[in-house]
Design a protein around this motif. Structure first.
Motif, PDB file in Angstrom:
ATOM      1  N   ASN A  64       0.453  -0.031  -2.585  1.00  0.00           N
ATOM      2  CA  ASN A  64       0.173   1.248  -3.221  1.00  0.00           C
ATOM      3  C   ASN A  64      -0.918   2.015  -2.462  1.00  0.00           C
ATOM      4  O   ASN A  64      -0.789   3.207  -2.214  1.00  0.00           O
ATOM      5  CB  ASN A  64      -0.209   1.040  -4.683  1.00  0.00           C
ATOM      6  CG  ASN A  64       0.186   2.219  -5.541  1.00  0.00           C
ATOM      7  OD1 ASN A  64       1.225   2.821  -5.347  1.00  0.00           O
ATOM      8  ND2 ASN A  64      -0.655   2.536  -6.498  1.00  0.00           N
ATOM      9  N   ALA A  91      -4.153   2.131 -10.448  1.00  0.00           N
ATOM     10  CA  ALA A  91      -3.056   1.200 -10.757  1.00  0.00           C
ATOM     11  C   ALA A  91      -3.564   0.040 -11.614  1.00  0.00           C
ATOM     12  O   ALA A  91      -2.905  -0.360 -12.583  1.00  0.00           O
ATOM     13  CB  ALA A  91      -2.427   0.669  -9.472  1.00  0.00           C
ATOM     14  N   ILE A 106       3.185  -0.175 -11.085  1.00  0.00           N
ATOM     15  CA  ILE A 106       3.377   0.524  -9.811  1.00  0.00           C
ATOM     16  C   ILE A 106       4.845   0.895  -9.611  1.00  0.00           C
ATOM     17  O   ILE A 106       5.161   1.984  -9.147  1.00  0.00           O
ATOM     18  CB  ILE A 106       2.830  -0.312  -8.640  1.00  0.00           C
ATOM     19  CG1 ILE A 106       1.294  -0.328  -8.710  1.00  0.00           C
ATOM     20  CG2 ILE A 106       3.315   0.233  -7.292  1.00  0.00           C
ATOM     21  CD1 ILE A 106       0.617  -1.256  -7.734  1.00  0.00           C
TER      22      ILE A 106
END
Length: 183
Positions: A64, A91, A106
């Motif tokens: 991410n 996240a 995610i």
């Protein structure tokens, strides 16, 4: 298992299989970091960690940070380190600091742009930096300087409708960080 759960389960399996190259790369990286939990010293720790929720969460956070806040100097993309840490913290905040929920947050549809498009495999110094960021965040080495932010959007797009009722926390790089207003 109902049909909807079966579809989500199959999607999750496909995603995990697509991350297999990332797992191999991350295995080598784990040699450099000391885990904060006890491991059996007689067994190579990457084999144990690979099957834990914390290790899976680590990989998802690294991916991410790598894709959402790129620091790819060669491609003209250079996000500040605060933005990369911020993306990982958001996240984790969305997952309510539960390792079990990080990957599902995610990969939840329409949450993070990079998950909706085919990506090149992470590599190089930027991937190493993203893994360091993810490890720092998941190990609690970095305080939540986002003040609990659970949302962000890029400043080069029209503010999304959902942002109207959110509280702006800060801006790092191209991302504006927000959280729910206290009621």
């Amino acid at each position: 298992m109902n049909r909807k759960k079966q579809v989500w389960f199959l999607c999750f399996i496909v995603i995990l299989l697509s991350l297999s190259t990332s797992v191999k790369v991350a295995d080598a990286m784990m040699q450099d970091y000391k885990p904060t939990f006890k491991i059996n010293q007689n067994i190579k720790h990457t084999r144990i960690l690979k099957h834990t929720k914390k290790y899976q969460a680590f990989l998802c956070l690294a991916l991410n940070a790598y894709y959402e806040a790129p620091a790819h100097k060669e491609r003209g993309l250079l996000e500040p380190i605060e933005n990369q840490y911020g993306v990982a913290l958001v996240a984790l905040n969305r997952a309510q600091h539960s390792y079990k929920k990080v990957c599902s947050e995610i990969y939840r549809p329409w949450q993070f742009t990079w998950t909706m498009h085919k990506q090149i495999a992470p590599h190089g110094k930027n991937w190493e930096e993203a893994k360091k960021i993810a490890w720092d965040v998941i190990s609690g080495r970095v305080p939540d300087f986002t003040e609990g932010a659970t949302y962000y959007f890029a400043d080069y797009i029209k503010p999304p409708a959902w942002s109207a009722n959110k509280l702006k926390i800060a801006k790092w790089g191209v991302h504006i960080y927000m959280k729910d207003r206290e009621t």
